[in-house]
Design a protein around this motif. Structure first.
Motif, mmCIF file in Angstrom:
data_model
loop_
_atom_site.group_PDB
_atom_site.id
_atom_site.type_symbol
_atom_site.label_atom_id
_atom_site.label_comp_id
_atom_site.label_asym_id
_atom_site.label_seq_id
_atom_site.Cartn_x
_atom_site.Cartn_y
_atom_site.Cartn_z
ATOM 1 N N GLY A 87 0.813 -1.208 0.000
ATOM 2 C CA GLY A 87 0.000 0.000 0.000
ATOM 3 C C GLY A 87 0.851 1.263 0.000
ATOM 4 O O GLY A 87 0.552 2.226 -0.714
ATOM 5 N N TYR A 88 1.914 1.254 0.803
ATOM 6 C CA TYR A 88 2.809 2.423 0.864
ATOM 7 C C TYR A 88 3.536 2.612 -0.463
ATOM 8 O O TYR A 88 3.701 3.736 -0.943
ATOM 9 C CB TYR A 88 3.821 2.281 2.011
ATOM 10 C CG TYR A 88 3.287 2.720 3.358
ATOM 11 C CD1 TYR A 88 2.168 2.126 3.902
ATOM 12 C CD2 TYR A 88 3.909 3.738 4.077
ATOM 13 C CE1 TYR A 88 1.674 2.526 5.146
ATOM 14 C CE2 TYR A 88 3.423 4.154 5.317
ATOM 15 C CZ TYR A 88 2.306 3.534 5.844
ATOM 16 O OH TYR A 88 1.828 3.939 7.066
ATOM 17 N N ALA A 89 3.986 1.506 -1.060
ATOM 18 C CA ALA A 89 4.677 1.589 -2.354
ATOM 19 C C ALA A 89 3.734 2.124 -3.431
ATOM 20 O O ALA A 89 4.123 2.917 -4.285
ATOM 21 C CB ALA A 89 5.213 0.212 -2.749
ATOM 22 N N LEU A 90 2.485 1.704 -3.356
ATOM 23 C CA LEU A 90 1.479 2.166 -4.311
ATOM 24 C C LEU A 90 1.201 3.657 -4.121
ATOM 25 O O LEU A 90 1.108 4.419 -5.089
ATOM 26 C CB LEU A 90 0.203 1.347 -4.101
ATOM 27 C CG LEU A 90 -0.809 1.246 -5.217
ATOM 28 C CD1 LEU A 90 -0.164 0.874 -6.547
ATOM 29 C CD2 LEU A 90 -1.858 0.207 -4.827
ATOM 30 N N ALA A 118 3.994 -10.822 -6.656
ATOM 31 C CA ALA A 118 3.453 -10.892 -8.012
ATOM 32 C C ALA A 118 1.952 -10.677 -7.905
ATOM 33 O O ALA A 118 1.365 -10.966 -6.861
ATOM 34 C CB ALA A 118 3.755 -12.254 -8.630
ATOM 35 N N LEU A 119 1.338 -10.154 -8.952
ATOM 36 C CA LEU A 119 -0.097 -9.863 -8.910
ATOM 37 C C LEU A 119 -0.781 -10.340 -10.182
ATOM 38 O O LEU A 119 -0.210 -10.266 -11.275
ATOM 39 C CB LEU A 119 -0.333 -8.351 -8.770
ATOM 40 C CG LEU A 119 0.086 -7.680 -7.465
ATOM 41 C CD1 LEU A 119 -0.008 -6.167 -7.618
ATOM 42 C CD2 LEU A 119 -0.768 -8.160 -6.301
ATOM 43 N N HIS A 120 -2.007 -10.818 -10.035
ATOM 44 C CA HIS A 120 -2.854 -11.103 -11.186
ATOM 45 C C HIS A 120 -4.031 -10.140 -11.095
ATOM 46 O O HIS A 120 -4.788 -10.192 -10.132
ATOM 47 C CB HIS A 120 -3.308 -12.564 -11.153
ATOM 48 C CG HIS A 120 -3.845 -13.051 -12.452
ATOM 49 N ND1 HIS A 120 -3.847 -14.372 -12.821
ATOM 50 C CD2 HIS A 120 -4.415 -12.388 -13.498
ATOM 51 C CE1 HIS A 120 -4.383 -14.509 -14.024
ATOM 52 N NE2 HIS A 120 -4.740 -13.313 -14.455
ATOM 53 N N LEU A 164 6.679 -3.339 -8.664
ATOM 54 C CA LEU A 164 5.342 -3.879 -8.913
ATOM 55 C C LEU A 164 4.289 -2.791 -8.707
ATOM 56 O O LEU A 164 3.330 -2.673 -9.477
ATOM 57 C CB LEU A 164 5.092 -5.039 -7.946
ATOM 58 C CG LEU A 164 3.881 -5.911 -8.236
ATOM 59 C CD1 LEU A 164 4.068 -6.687 -9.532
ATOM 60 C CD2 LEU A 164 3.663 -6.896 -7.079
ATOM 61 N N ALA A 165 4.477 -1.967 -7.675
ATOM 62 C CA ALA A 165 3.547 -0.881 -7.372
ATOM 63 C C ALA A 165 3.492 0.115 -8.525
ATOM 64 O O ALA A 165 2.413 0.609 -8.870
ATOM 65 C CB ALA A 165 3.963 -0.179 -6.088
ATOM 66 N N ARG A 166 4.644 0.414 -9.136
ATOM 67 C CA ARG A 166 4.666 1.334 -10.282
ATOM 68 C C ARG A 166 3.891 0.748 -11.455
ATOM 69 O O ARG A 166 3.122 1.451 -12.109
ATOM 70 C CB ARG A 166 6.103 1.675 -10.679
ATOM 71 C CG ARG A 166 6.679 2.824 -9.841
ATOM 72 C CD ARG A 166 7.989 3.332 -10.401
ATOM 73 N NE ARG A 166 9.077 2.378 -10.187
ATOM 74 C CZ ARG A 166 9.820 2.343 -9.070
ATOM 75 N NH1 ARG A 166 9.609 3.216 -8.112
ATOM 76 N NH2 ARG A 166 10.765 1.454 -8.928
ATOM 77 N N GLU A 167 4.057 -0.549 -11.702
ATOM 78 C CA GLU A 167 3.316 -1.201 -12.793
ATOM 79 C C GLU A 167 1.819 -1.172 -12.531
ATOM 80 O O GLU A 167 1.014 -0.891 -13.417
ATOM 81 C CB GLU A 167 3.751 -2.671 -12.949
ATOM 82 C CG GLU A 167 4.982 -2.847 -13.792
ATOM 83 C CD GLU A 167 5.282 -4.317 -14.065
ATOM 84 O OE1 GLU A 167 4.359 -5.165 -13.988
ATOM 85 O OE2 GLU A 167 6.456 -4.610 -14.342
ATOM 86 N N LEU A 168 1.453 -1.474 -11.274
ATOM 87 C CA LEU A 168 0.030 -1.482 -10.924
ATOM 88 C C LEU A 168 -0.550 -0.074 -11.009
ATOM 89 O O LEU A 168 -1.667 0.115 -11.498
ATOM 90 C CB LEU A 168 -0.172 -2.076 -9.521
ATOM 91 C CG LEU A 168 -1.610 -2.131 -9.025
ATOM 92 C CD1 LEU A 168 -2.510 -2.952 -9.963
ATOM 93 C CD2 LEU A 168 -1.679 -2.713 -7.603
ATOM 94 N N PRO A 213 10.337 -6.693 -7.012
ATOM 95 C CA PRO A 213 10.271 -5.913 -5.774
ATOM 96 C C PRO A 213 8.968 -5.109 -5.713
ATOM 97 O O PRO A 213 8.488 -4.613 -6.739
ATOM 98 C CB PRO A 213 11.486 -4.983 -5.891
ATOM 99 C CG PRO A 213 12.447 -5.730 -6.760
ATOM 100 C CD PRO A 213 11.599 -6.475 -7.750
ATOM 101 N N LYS A 214 8.427 -4.980 -4.488
ATOM 102 C CA LYS A 214 7.117 -4.335 -4.339
ATOM 103 C C LYS A 214 7.079 -2.917 -4.907
ATOM 104 O O LYS A 214 6.052 -2.483 -5.431
ATOM 105 C CB LYS A 214 6.688 -4.330 -2.868
ATOM 106 C CG LYS A 214 6.137 -5.687 -2.412
ATOM 107 C CD LYS A 214 5.685 -5.706 -0.956
ATOM 108 C CE LYS A 214 5.149 -7.097 -0.582
ATOM 109 N NZ LYS A 214 4.803 -7.232 0.849
ATOM 110 N N ALA A 215 8.210 -2.188 -4.833
ATOM 111 C CA ALA A 215 8.246 -0.817 -5.371
ATOM 112 C C ALA A 215 8.044 -0.829 -6.883
ATOM 113 O O ALA A 215 7.304 0.002 -7.428
ATOM 114 C CB ALA A 215 9.557 -0.136 -5.014
#
Ligand code: CTP
Ligand code: CA
Length: 224
Positions: free
Chosen positions: A41-44, A187-189, A207-211, A203-205
C-alpha cells in the motif's frame, strides 16, 4: 530525489489508499491483528504521488515512513479505518483498498486486562463492515480498486470479489508459505470487467509502479 510534479498521468487526481493491518482490541493491552506489513500500500501511494496524484494514505499500524508528498492518516481499528476513508473519499476520484482489514472484532472488548483464571477462554467476535462495499454504496462513481489475498483458487475468488464488491479493478496475490506478507517482492494477477493482466514477481516498489500505471490506464479508459 522526487521532482516537483507539474505533470504526470494522474495530475490533480485525488486518490485514497488504505494500507497496513488493523488492530481489534481484546482488552486494554491485547489485540487481534494480521501479518500485513503495509509495504504494498505504501509503495502504491508513493508510485501514485510520483504520477501526479494527490494521495491520502489511511494507514493501520506499520513500521514504514510516509512516502514523500503523501498525506497520511493513522488509524487502528477497522471501524476507524472506515470512518477516515469515508471522510477522505468525499472529494476523491479513486479509492484503493490495500489494507488487510480484520474481518472480525471483539463483540465486547474487556474494559480491564483479562486475568488467566480459567483453562480455556472463548472470545466472541462479530463481523466488521466491509470498507470497499460501504464506500461503493456511499460513492457510486468512485473508481475502486481492491486486493485479494488468497491461498487457493485465486482467479475464481478474485473475480467473485470484483463482482460482489462492485469493484473497477482487483489485484490478486497468493499468500501463505512465505509468500507476499512480510516480503519485499510480490506478483499480482489483475482482473477487471472484460480483461486481466499478470504482473510478474518483482520488488514491491517496481510492482507498485506497474500497478499504478495500469490503474491510471483503466481509470482513464472509464472516465474517457
Ligand atoms: N476489505 C475491506 N474491508 C473489510 C475487509 C476487506 O475494505 N472489512 C477489502 C480489502 O482491503 C481488500 C478487499 O476488500 O481490498 C478484499 O479483502 P479480502 O480479505 O481478500 O476479502 P474479504 O472480502 O474480506 O473475503 P475473505 O477474507 O473471506 O476472503
Ligand atoms: Ca478478509
Amino acid at each position: 530525489v522526487v521532482a516537483l510534479l507539474r505533470d504526470g498521468p494522474l495530475l490533480g487526481v485525488r486518490v485514497v489508499v488504505t494500507a497496513g493491518p488493523t488492530r481489534e482490541p481484546i482488552d486494554p493491552v491485547r489485540f487481534i491483528t494480521n501479518r500485513s506489513s503495509g509495504k504494498m500500500g505504501y509503495a502504491l501511494a508513493a508510485a501514485l504521488a510520483q504520477m501526479g496524484a494527490e494521495v491520502t494514505l489511511v494507514s493501520g499500524p506499520t513500521a514504514l515512513a510516509t512516502p514523500p508528498g503523501v498525506n497520511r492518516i493513522d488509524v487502528e481499528t477497522a471501524a476507524q479505518m472506515l470512518d477516515a476513508t469515508r471522510a477522505e473519499a468525499a472529494g476523491a476520484q479513486i479509492l484503493i483498498g490495500a489494507a488487510a482489514v480484520a474481518d472480525y472484532r471483539l463483540h465486547t472488548p474487556s474494559a480491564h486486562k483479562i486475568k488467566k483464571k480459567t483453562d480455556t477462554l472463548e472470545l466472541s467476535l462479530v463481523k466488521n463492515p466491509d470498507i470497499l462495499c460501504e464506500l461503493r454504496r456511499a460513492y457510486p462513481d468512485l473508481f475502486i480498486v481492491g486486493f485479494a489475498a488468497e491461498t487457493e483458487r485465486l482467479a475464481e475468488h478474485a473475480r467473485d470479489k470484483l463482482a460482489r464488491k462492485q469493484l473497477d479493478l482487483i489485484a490478486a496475490n497468493w499468500v501463505g508459505e512465505g509468500r507476499a506478507f512480510e516480503r519485499d517482492d510480490n506478483a499480482l494477477h489483475v482482473f477487471w470487467n472484460g480483461g486481466e493482466r499478470e504482473l510478474t514477481q518483482k520488488p514491491k516498489a517496481d510492482l507498485a509502479r506497474e500497478l499504478a500505471m495500469l490503474i491510471a490506464e483503466r481509470f482513464r479508459s472509464r472516465t474517457g
